[in-house]
Design a protein around this motif. Structure first.
Motif: not given
Ligand code: FAD
Length: 415
Positions: A16, A35-37, A41, A44-45, A47, A105, A129, A168, A294, A306-307
């Motif tokens: 997103s 981006e936090k990570s 990383r 999940i998601g 398909s 992913r 954030v 957030v 999400n 979802g994606v």
């Protein structure tokens, strides 16, 4: 505290955030992604749906994904007992992409983020954030902590919250509300697919329906790894004992179709359990911000929406932000909230009707009706705004009505 200025602050570099950043950057708008990570990383998601290919193509992110050689997903298979329901995306009511990918992913999201960096987008990894203050004109001051724990401030004209389960702005602004979806949980991991059969059988994405409320996903990747996940009511997940690894091993034994292929394989990581995964918010936008992906809403993994919802909402809102920053008036309720809600509500019906059993009645009824199948296939491909499709336009009634007819016919045949 030091500060930086930007037009648009994007929180999160998942699909997103990346689609949003790519569109705005192309319009010459100054964006900063935090981006936090550290990438790559896990998330999940895995398909995707054909509809999201339109989004990646439109923002210039398709070629970098093609170069990764991900497993092509030309359709999806649903199994129940001995009946197979196979959807082929080339046979669908709506024109559009007839394939997509099934992706690890970590690699997928990293490919998107690296491409954006190549294009000149500023992405700050391991920057989280922690707070935000909005002014009356919609501009904002966001406090961000870097990897060393030092805080700084980003002054932005607009914020896109693409923080996924980080949620957030819903957290900071109190926008969370209980989801209308049933309380379901999931447990999942990856395996080296050592017993993968040759050909389609080995690579086909499959949803093995264990009972009305419980299903098992098998998502093979092109790197030899396969994602396995169980979804069900909380009681189902809780009915197994032990660690997540022990529970997942017992669950695999419940799949008549797959137990031989996956029994005894080591897991690549301890299975992760997400309880009550459905999320909802009181509003999708506000003065100076929008929620996408999400962070806004998540229904259920059963149709892999979802994606696609994450990229659809990102692209739609990025276009509106560009308009607004160019001085045009935007009707956020009509042009964003109503548009997104329409598609989400179509999927909501399909998810709800999956768990009532009505949609399963349609999927596994024999003989199949090819016209109905094409119309349902277009929905499963993510083309949920095409009102020429009766399975979109009349979604609230059509699945339940058809299932009712099928059940009546069965009753009559048995009497
Ligand atoms: P994400 O991909 O989660 O990215 C959000 C990013 O924001 C993360 O990288 C995170 O680190 C970052 N972030 C979080 N907090 C902060 C912060 N404070 N500061 C800075 N950055 C932050 N979808 C599908 O399409 N197909 C599927 O098969 C599928 N299966 C699923 C199975 C399960 C069990 C579940 C629960 C979900 C599934 N989904 C699936 C949904 C999918 O996971 C999401 O819809 C998708 O990842 C949303 O993308 P996103 O860009 O909104 O968020």
């Amino acid at each position: 505290m030091s500060h930086v200025n930007t037009d648009v602050l994007i929180i999160g570099a998942g699909p997103s955030g990346c689609v949003s950043a790519a569109y705005l950057h192309r319009q010459g708008i100054n964006v900063k992604v935090v981006e936090k990570s550290q990438f790559p990383r896990f998330v999940i998601g895995e398909s995707l749906l054909p509809r999201c290919m339109d989004h990646f193509q439109e923002v210039g992110l398709l070629d970098c994904l093609k170069a990764e050689g991900f497993e092509v997903k030309p359709g999806a298979r649903f199994l129940r007992d001995d009946i197979v329901c196979h959807f082929d995306f080339s046979k669908k009511h709506t024109d559009g992409w007839d394939w997509t990918w099934q992706v690890p992913r970590a690699d997928f999201d990293n490919a998107l983020a690296q491409e954006l960096i190549k294009k000149g987008v500023d992405i700050a990894f391991q920057h989280e954030v922690v707070d935000v203050v909005f002014n009356d004109d919609g501009s904002s001051q966001t406090t961000i902590k870097n990897a060393e724990g030092e805080a700084y401030q980003v002054n932005a004209k607009f914020i896109v919250d693409s923080s996924g389960y980080g949620r957030v702005l819903p957290r900071l602004l109190g926008l969370d509300k209980p989801s209308s979806m049933p309380e379901h949980s999931s447990i999942f991991t990856h395996v080296k697919d050592l017993n993968r059969p040759e050909g389609k059988e080995g690579t086909m994405i499959t949803f093995d329906v264990l009972d009305k409320d419980t299903w098992f996903w098998v998502i093979p990747f092109s790197n030899g790894i396969t994602s396995l996940g169980f979804v069900g009511k909380n009681e189902f997940i809780d009915s197994f004992e032990g660690t997540t690894t022990e529970r997942m091993k017992q669950m695999i034994e419940t799949s008549e179709y797959y137990k031989k292929r996956f029994s005894g394989l080591d897991f690549e990581f301890d299975p992760i359990c997400i309880r009550n995964y459905s999320k909802a918010v009181t509003k999708f936008y506000g003065n100076g911000f929008v929620l996408t992906g999400n962070s806004a809403e998540f229904l259920d993994p059963v149709f892999s929406s979802g994606v696609t919802f994450a990229t659809e909402s990102a692209l739609c809102s990025a276009k509106l932000i560009a308009k607004q920053l160019q001085g045009e008036t935007v009707d956020w309720e009509k042009e964003y909230a109503d548009y997104i809600t329409y598609g989400v509500d179509v999927f909501r019906t399909y998810v709800e009707e999956w768990y009532t059993g009505n949609l399963q009645t349609l999927f596994f009824h024999r003989p199949e009706n090819p016209d109905i199948k094409k119309q349902i296939c277009a929905v499963l491909a993510g083309y949920v705004w095409d009102k020429t499709n009766p399975f979109v336009r009349k979604h609230k009634r059509i699945v339940a009505n058809l299932a009712h007819l099928i059940n009546m016919e069965k009753e009559q045949a048995n009497s």
